[in-house]
Each structure stands twice: as structure tokens, then as C-alpha cells.
Motif scaffolding. Structure first.
Motif, PDB file in Angstrom:
ATOM      1  N   GLU A  60       0.850  -1.192   0.000  1.00 31.61           N
ATOM      2  CA  GLU A  60       0.000   0.000   0.000  1.00 31.61           C
ATOM      3  C   GLU A  60       0.892   1.251   0.000  1.00 31.61           C
ATOM      4  O   GLU A  60       1.907   1.303   0.689  1.00 31.61           O
ATOM      5  N   ILE A  61       0.505   2.243  -0.768  1.00 36.70           N
ATOM      6  CA  ILE A  61       1.307   3.459  -0.905  1.00 36.70           C
ATOM      7  C   ILE A  61       1.271   4.250   0.407  1.00 36.70           C
ATOM      8  O   ILE A  61       0.194   4.571   0.907  1.00 36.70           O
ATOM      9  N   PRO A  62       2.443   4.591   0.964  1.00 39.96           N
ATOM     10  CA  PRO A  62       2.470   5.350   2.221  1.00 39.96           C
ATOM     11  C   PRO A  62       2.295   6.852   1.992  1.00 39.96           C
ATOM     12  O   PRO A  62       2.397   7.336   0.868  1.00 39.96           O
ATOM     13  N   ALA A  63       2.037   7.566   3.091  1.00 44.04           N
ATOM     14  CA  ALA A  63       1.949   9.027   3.034  1.00 44.04           C
ATOM     15  C   ALA A  63       3.352   9.629   2.929  1.00 44.04           C
ATOM     16  O   ALA A  63       3.543  10.691   2.348  1.00 44.04           O
ATOM     17  N   ALA A  64       4.337   8.935   3.525  1.00 37.60           N
ATOM     18  CA  ALA A  64       5.733   9.391   3.485  1.00 37.60           C
ATOM     19  C   ALA A  64       6.639   8.198   3.787  1.00 37.60           C
ATOM     20  O   ALA A  64       6.214   7.221   4.391  1.00 37.60           O
ATOM     21  N   VAL A  65       7.891   8.323   3.348  1.00 39.20           N
ATOM     22  CA  VAL A  65       8.899   7.289   3.601  1.00 39.20           C
ATOM     23  C   VAL A  65      10.059   7.929   4.348  1.00 39.20           C
ATOM     24  O   VAL A  65      10.567   8.978   3.944  1.00 39.20           O
ATOM     25  N   ILE A  66      10.453   7.299   5.455  1.00 38.75           N
ATOM     26  CA  ILE A  66      11.649   7.720   6.195  1.00 38.75           C
ATOM     27  C   ILE A  66      12.662   6.607   6.003  1.00 38.75           C
ATOM     28  O   ILE A  66      12.346   5.441   6.256  1.00 38.75           O
ATOM     29  N   LEU A  67      13.862   6.947   5.538  1.00 38.01           N
ATOM     30  CA  LEU A  67      14.809   5.865   5.342  1.00 38.01           C
ATOM     31  C   LEU A  67      16.234   6.232   5.704  1.00 38.01           C
ATOM     32  O   LEU A  67      16.638   7.394   5.628  1.00 38.01           O
ATOM     33  N   ASP A  68      16.945   5.210   6.112  1.00 40.35           N
ATOM     34  CA  ASP A  68      18.372   5.292   6.370  1.00 40.35           C
ATOM     35  C   ASP A  68      19.069   5.040   5.033  1.00 40.35           C
ATOM     36  O   ASP A  68      18.475   4.459   4.120  1.00 40.35           O
ATOM     37  N   LEU A  69      20.315   5.453   4.913  1.00 38.77           N
ATOM     38  CA  LEU A  69      21.065   5.169   3.687  1.00 38.77           C
ATOM     39  C   LEU A  69      21.880   3.892   3.825  1.00 38.77           C
ATOM     40  O   LEU A  69      22.054   3.151   2.873  1.00 38.77           O
ATOM     41  N   LEU A  70      22.385   3.653   5.041  1.00 37.68           N
ATOM     42  CA  LEU A  70      23.199   2.469   5.279  1.00 37.68           C
ATOM     43  C   LEU A  70      22.309   1.339   5.769  1.00 37.68           C
ATOM     44  O   LEU A  70      22.006   1.238   6.955  1.00 37.68           O
ATOM     45  N   LEU A  71      21.874   0.508   4.842  1.00 40.02           N
ATOM     46  CA  LEU A  71      20.977  -0.600   5.144  1.00 40.02           C
ATOM     47  C   LEU A  71      21.629  -1.908   4.708  1.00 40.02           C
ATOM     48  O   LEU A  71      22.446  -1.908   3.792  1.00 40.02           O
ATOM     49  N   PRO A  72      21.244  -3.025   5.329  1.00 42.09           N
ATOM     50  CA  PRO A  72      21.771  -4.305   4.863  1.00 42.09           C
ATOM     51  C   PRO A  72      21.310  -4.605   3.430  1.00 42.09           C
ATOM     52  O   PRO A  72      20.163  -4.312   3.074  1.00 42.09           O
ATOM     53  N   TYR A  73      22.184  -5.162   2.633  1.00 40.85           N
ATOM     54  CA  TYR A  73      21.941  -5.678   1.273  1.00 40.85           C
ATOM     55  C   TYR A  73      21.793  -4.619   0.192  1.00 40.85           C
ATOM     56  O   TYR A  73      22.440  -4.685  -0.840  1.00 40.85           O
ATOM     57  N   VAL A  74      20.915  -3.656   0.397  1.00 42.18           N
ATOM     58  CA  VAL A  74      20.644  -2.640  -0.629  1.00 42.18           C
ATOM     59  C   VAL A  74      20.620  -1.276   0.056  1.00 42.18           C
ATOM     60  O   VAL A  74      19.982  -1.117   1.083  1.00 42.18           O
ATOM     61  N   SER A  75      21.301  -0.294  -0.522  1.00 41.02           N
ATOM     62  CA  SER A  75      21.390   1.025   0.122  1.00 41.02           C
ATOM     63  C   SER A  75      20.096   1.816  -0.013  1.00 41.02           C
ATOM     64  O   SER A  75      19.263   1.549  -0.892  1.00 41.02           O
ATOM     65  N   GLY A  76      19.970   2.813   0.856  1.00 41.79           N
ATOM     66  CA  GLY A  76      18.815   3.700   0.798  1.00 41.79           C
ATOM     67  C   GLY A  76      18.707   4.428  -0.534  1.00 41.79           C
ATOM     68  O   GLY A  76      17.608   4.638  -1.047  1.00 41.79           O
ATOM     69  N   PHE A  77      19.856   4.786  -1.115  1.00 38.83           N
ATOM     70  CA  PHE A  77      19.824   5.471  -2.412  1.00 38.83           C
ATOM     71  C   PHE A  77      19.284   4.556  -3.509  1.00 38.83           C
ATOM     72  O   PHE A  77      18.533   4.995  -4.383  1.00 38.83           O
ATOM     73  N   GLU A  78      19.664   3.275  -3.465  1.00 37.49           N
ATOM     74  CA  GLU A  78      19.150   2.328  -4.464  1.00 37.49           C
ATOM     75  C   GLU A  78      17.633   2.192  -4.336  1.00 37.49           C
ATOM     76  O   GLU A  78      16.926   2.113  -5.342  1.00 37.49           O
ATOM     77  N   ILE A  79      17.146   2.177  -3.102  1.00 35.34           N
ATOM     78  CA  ILE A  79      15.697   2.101  -2.864  1.00 35.34           C
ATOM     79  C   ILE A  79      15.012   3.347  -3.420  1.00 35.34           C
ATOM     80  O   ILE A  79      14.000   3.267  -4.112  1.00 35.34           O
TER      81      ILE A  79
END
Length: 136
Positions: A60-79
Motif C-alpha cells: 500500500e502506498i504510504p503518506a511518506a517514507v523515512i529511510l536510512d542510507l546504510l541498510l543491509p543488502y541494498v542502500s537507501g539510495f538504491e531504494i
């Protein structure tokens, strides 16, 4: 004695905030802060899981996304890059909360339409969430 919480922002129309963060202590802190504001929060704990959710297309589409850049497996920028290529996700307000702070990263965030870039070190989560509320 219980007091009723004010309803969350009426423009959210039943939507939620999506947190992409692998730090469990931060996940708990965000959960508490959003519960106090009566705003639904969903948490995804790593980049790979988020990419799978985006590609499956049934999140489901969120109202907003909060994300870190340093994540396991795939970076926040890639997301973020993936989000911006999906029609339903391309205009979702994105807020970065990370310890990565370099000029290249800031420029990349701007190019990907990030609304706000917080540095975790010394950040008062309460203040950050009040600012994030403005994007809901």
C-alpha cells in the motif's frame, strides 16, 4: 485517566508512514513517537526486503517514507532510485535520516527529490518527527 489523542492529519486518508531502518532501537523509538501522534507506522528492516516489496507492487502506498542510507543488502539510495521509477511511488515524500553526510550524497538526495535530510548524530527524534509531520 486516559486522554484521547488528536486524530492524525486528515489528509493522510488512512495512510501510514513507512520506515526503512535496520537499527532496532531506532525502530522502537519511531514506533513510540508515531503511536503518541496516533499515526500508523510500518517498518521494513532491510534494503533487500524493501526492493522486493517495491517490485512485487502490492505494498500500500504510504503518506511518506523515512529511510536510512546504510541498510543491509541494498542502500537507501538504491531504494530511492527504484521508488522514483515506479509511477505510484515517484511523488511520495522521502525523508533521509542517516549518518552519511557528504556533498555527493546531499546532491544525490536532492536529485532524487528528498524533502529533508537529517543527520542521526545529535538528532532529537521528536523534533525530526514534528518536521516530518509537515509532509503528511
Amino acid at each position: 485517566y486516559f486522554h484521547t489523542l488528536p486524530p492524525y492529519n486528515r489528509y493522510m486518508q488512512g495512510k501510514y508512514v513507512l520506515l526503512i531502518e535496520d537499527d532496532q532501537a531506532l525502530q522502537k523509538a519511531y514506533t513510540l513517537m508515531f503511536e503518541l501522534r496516533n499515526i500508523p507506522l510500518r517498518i521494513v528492516g532491510d534494503g533487500k526486503e524493501m526492493m522486493q516489496l517495491l517490485r512485487k507492487g502490492d505494498l500500500e502506498i504510504p503518506a511518506a517514507v523515512i529511510l536510512d542510507l546504510l541498510l543491509p543488502y541494498v542502500s537507501g539510495f538504491e531504494i530511492l532510485e527504484e521508488m522514483r521509477q515506479i509511477e505510484k511511488w515517484k511523488d511520495i515524500p522521502a525523508i533521509i535520516v542517516s549518518n552519511v553526510k557528504d556533498e555527493e550524497g546531499l546532491q544525490k538526495a536532492e536529485r532524487l527529490g528528498v524533502k529533508k535530510y537529517f543527520i542521526k548524530t545529535g538528532l532529537k527524534l521528536d523534533d525530526a518527527i514534528d518536521i516530518i509531520m509537515g509532509y503528511l
